[in-house]
Design an enzyme around this catalytic site. Sequence first.
Site, PDB file in Angstrom:
ATOM      1  N   GLU A 199      31.918  30.631  21.196  1.00 19.29           N
ATOM      2  CA  GLU A 199      31.135  30.809  19.967  1.00 19.29           C
ATOM      3  C   GLU A 199      30.543  32.216  19.925  1.00 19.29           C
ATOM      4  O   GLU A 199      30.567  32.882  18.877  1.00 19.29           O
ATOM      5  CB  GLU A 199      30.022  29.769  19.909  1.00 19.29           C
ATOM      6  CG  GLU A 199      29.097  29.917  18.716  1.00 19.29           C
ATOM      7  CD  GLU A 199      27.737  29.281  18.957  1.00 19.29           C
ATOM      8  OE1 GLU A 199      26.823  29.576  18.168  1.00 19.29           O
ATOM      9  OE2 GLU A 199      27.589  28.514  19.915  1.00 19.29           O
TER      10      GLU A 199
ATOM     11  N   ASP B 212      31.698  34.779  16.998  1.00 17.15           N
ATOM     12  CA  ASP B 212      30.724  35.316  16.045  1.00 17.15           C
ATOM     13  C   ASP B 212      30.959  36.808  15.828  1.00 17.15           C
ATOM     14  O   ASP B 212      30.934  37.304  14.692  1.00 17.15           O
ATOM     15  CB  ASP B 212      29.312  35.053  16.570  1.00 17.15           C
ATOM     16  CG  ASP B 212      28.240  35.691  15.699  1.00 17.15           C
ATOM     17  OD1 ASP B 212      28.181  35.346  14.505  1.00 17.15           O
ATOM     18  OD2 ASP B 212      27.487  36.538  16.204  1.00 17.15           O
TER      19      ASP B 212
ATOM     20  N   ASP C 159      29.124  26.320  14.619  1.00 13.34           N
ATOM     21  CA  ASP C 159      29.344  26.811  15.979  1.00 13.34           C
ATOM     22  C   ASP C 159      30.804  26.630  16.388  1.00 13.34           C
ATOM     23  O   ASP C 159      31.420  27.523  16.989  1.00 13.34           O
ATOM     24  CB  ASP C 159      28.443  26.072  16.970  1.00 13.34           C
ATOM     25  CG  ASP C 159      26.974  26.419  16.794  1.00 13.34           C
ATOM     26  OD1 ASP C 159      26.673  27.411  16.112  1.00 13.34           O
ATOM     27  OD2 ASP C 159      26.128  25.671  17.335  1.00 13.34           O
TER      28      ASP C 159
ATOM     29  N   GLU D  73      33.130  29.244  14.777  1.00 13.81           N
ATOM     30  CA  GLU D  73      33.111  30.524  15.483  1.00 13.81           C
ATOM     31  C   GLU D  73      33.821  30.427  16.830  1.00 13.81           C
ATOM     32  O   GLU D  73      34.515  31.373  17.243  1.00 13.81           O
ATOM     33  CB  GLU D  73      31.666  30.983  15.676  1.00 13.81           C
ATOM     34  CG  GLU D  73      30.961  31.326  14.370  1.00 13.81           C
ATOM     35  CD  GLU D  73      29.494  31.646  14.540  1.00 13.81           C
ATOM     36  OE1 GLU D  73      28.924  32.263  13.631  1.00 13.81           O
ATOM     37  OE2 GLU D  73      28.911  31.278  15.590  1.00 13.81           O
TER      38      GLU D  73
END
Length: 243
Positions: free
Chosen positions: A52, A56, A125, A128
């Site tokens: 994650e 991101d 989450d 990502e």
Amino acid sequence: MTKTSETGRKLPELSRLEAKLGHRFAERSLLETALTHMSADQRRLASYQRLEFLGDRVLGLSIADMLFTTFPQAVEGDMSRRLADLVRKETCAEVAAAWELGPHLRLGEGEILAGARKNKAILADACEAVIGAVFIDGGYAAARKLVEAGFGQRLLKPVTPLRDAKTALQEWAQGQGHPTPTYAELGRSGPDHAPVFRIVVRIGTLSEAEAEGRSKRLAEQAAAETLLRRQGLWNENAEGEHG
């Protein structure tokens, strides 16, 4: 063929998800990790948290790349607003739902009973994390292709109008993973019947911003606007509260 989760429930075949994503993994374990919530495996490194974190950053770079190419005449502030709108958790959750990640999530029994497969924060989450997994498995080109497929149409939509500076700042902070903005009174001046308040706004480790107003509310709005301007997210056409 389905796979049995830790709780005895049946999970859909990952090949179906790969088809939805448009990426067949050379290392299937990356996708499995990207779908594993902490509640399913208490070993932190076995959950999607690291992926994650990576995803991101890959998402932000991919969206920035797409914005730069798609809007050659856009100024930095406009692109920053679009970027913030596209990478916010709510948008990532919408994309995760479109990818149908929910049924594939590996969750603990408690999370399943709590409806975590539809939990927007968990879906965001996982979105990502999947992007991070594709980046590791296939490189930036594969990850950008995935982001373009998932976020491309949203890229062309009008930016959500800013209702006021405080709301805009809070939404931006949440979308960037920053703490919620906090406001504090630094002092006041002027006569009792017409005081002027000085307010500071703080967001984690970001540089704080100060401003004055004829009321605490107006001073807070002005401080939020000051910080937004510093980030390139506010201009004279923004719909702020100035009264």
